[in-house]
Write a protein that holds these residues in place. Structure first.
Motif, PDB file in Angstrom:
ATOM      1  N   THR A  23      -3.072  -1.343  14.658  1.00 37.43           N
ATOM      2  CA  THR A  23      -4.341  -1.573  14.006  1.00 37.43           C
ATOM      3  C   THR A  23      -4.796  -2.979  14.373  1.00 37.43           C
ATOM      4  N   HIS A  70      -6.090  -4.628  12.053  1.00 35.37           N
ATOM      5  CA  HIS A  70      -6.031  -5.345  10.566  1.00 35.37           C
ATOM      6  C   HIS A  70      -4.735  -5.961  10.577  1.00 35.37           C
ATOM      7  N   GLN A  71      -4.093  -6.532  11.575  1.00 35.14           N
ATOM      8  CA  GLN A  71      -2.518  -7.096  11.308  1.00 35.14           C
ATOM      9  C   GLN A  71      -2.415  -8.108  12.203  1.00 35.14           C
ATOM     10  N   HIS A  81      -4.493  -8.327   7.365  1.00 33.16           N
ATOM     11  CA  HIS A  81      -5.518  -9.267   6.816  1.00 33.16           C
ATOM     12  C   HIS A  81      -6.228  -8.933   5.400  1.00 33.16           C
ATOM     13  N   HIS A  88      -7.659  -7.445   2.384  1.00 37.51           N
ATOM     14  CA  HIS A  88      -7.973  -6.103   2.140  1.00 37.51           C
ATOM     15  C   HIS A  88      -8.034  -5.818   0.647  1.00 37.51           C
ATOM     16  N   TRP A 114      -3.951 -10.022   0.559  1.00 35.62           N
ATOM     17  CA  TRP A 114      -3.015  -9.941   1.773  1.00 35.62           C
ATOM     18  C   TRP A 114      -1.568 -10.102   1.188  1.00 35.62           C
ATOM     19  N   TRP A 167     -11.095  -3.226   4.466  1.00 35.22           N
ATOM     20  CA  TRP A 167     -10.467  -4.415   5.561  1.00 35.22           C
ATOM     21  C   TRP A 167     -11.667  -5.562   5.292  1.00 35.22           C
ATOM     22  N   ARG A 219      -9.263 -11.674   8.746  1.00 36.94           N
ATOM     23  CA  ARG A 219      -8.068 -12.195   9.323  1.00 36.94           C
ATOM     24  C   ARG A 219      -7.681 -13.379   8.314  1.00 36.94           C
TER      25      ARG A 219
END
Length: 150
Positions: free
Chosen positions: A34, A36-37, A69, A71, A113, A137, A140
């Protein structure tokens, strides 16, 4: 009948022995791919949400240094840490170190996170309610945030 009972006993004994050796109950899963990491994370969706059960249960395994990230979960999430050492932080609060055997309740709508420490991987089982929607989300996690503001 005796053969069936003996066979079942053997299977239970072998399974117990295998668990005692490596502690693995569920397989690691697939590498998460993803945006998101940071780093390598494996995800095993153990029980996806459906029309009867409006929560999902998943196991996440983070390599050292890996993290999600910022969220939020509209209806909350519970993390059951099963291995390793990791970090958890809510927006505006200090970085928290979490270890195997600890439980973290991510409150509904609270930005946060979580991930591994730089030197240790971490694994948890997450129960996430989807009743009010899926994960939202944000940005970062910066290196400064990850380092605890040091």
């Amino acid at each position: 009948m005796k053969l069936l009972v003996s066979t079942m006993a053997l299977v239970i004994a072998l399974t117990t022995q295998a668990l005692a050796q490596d502690g693995v109950i569920f397989p690691k899963g697939e590498k998460a791919m993803t945006d998101h990491q940071v780093g390598t994370i494996w995800l095993n969706e153990l029980s996806p949400a459906d029309s009867t059960f409006n929560y999902s249960i998943a196991m996440a395994t983070f390599a050292p240094g890996a993290r999600l990230h910022w969220h939020a979960h509209p209806d909350g999430q519970v993390l059951l840490y099963t291995d390793g050492v990791g970090y958890y932080q809510e927006r505006g609060k200090p970085l928290r170190t979490v270890r195997k055997g600890e439980v973290v309740k991510c409150q509904p709508g609270v930005e946060h996170w979580h991930g591994a420490t730089p030197t240790s991987g971490v694994t948890y089982i997450a129960t996430t309610s989807t009743r009010k929607g899926r994960t939202i989300w944000f940005k970062r996690v910066t290196d400064e945030e990850y380092g605890g503001g040091k």
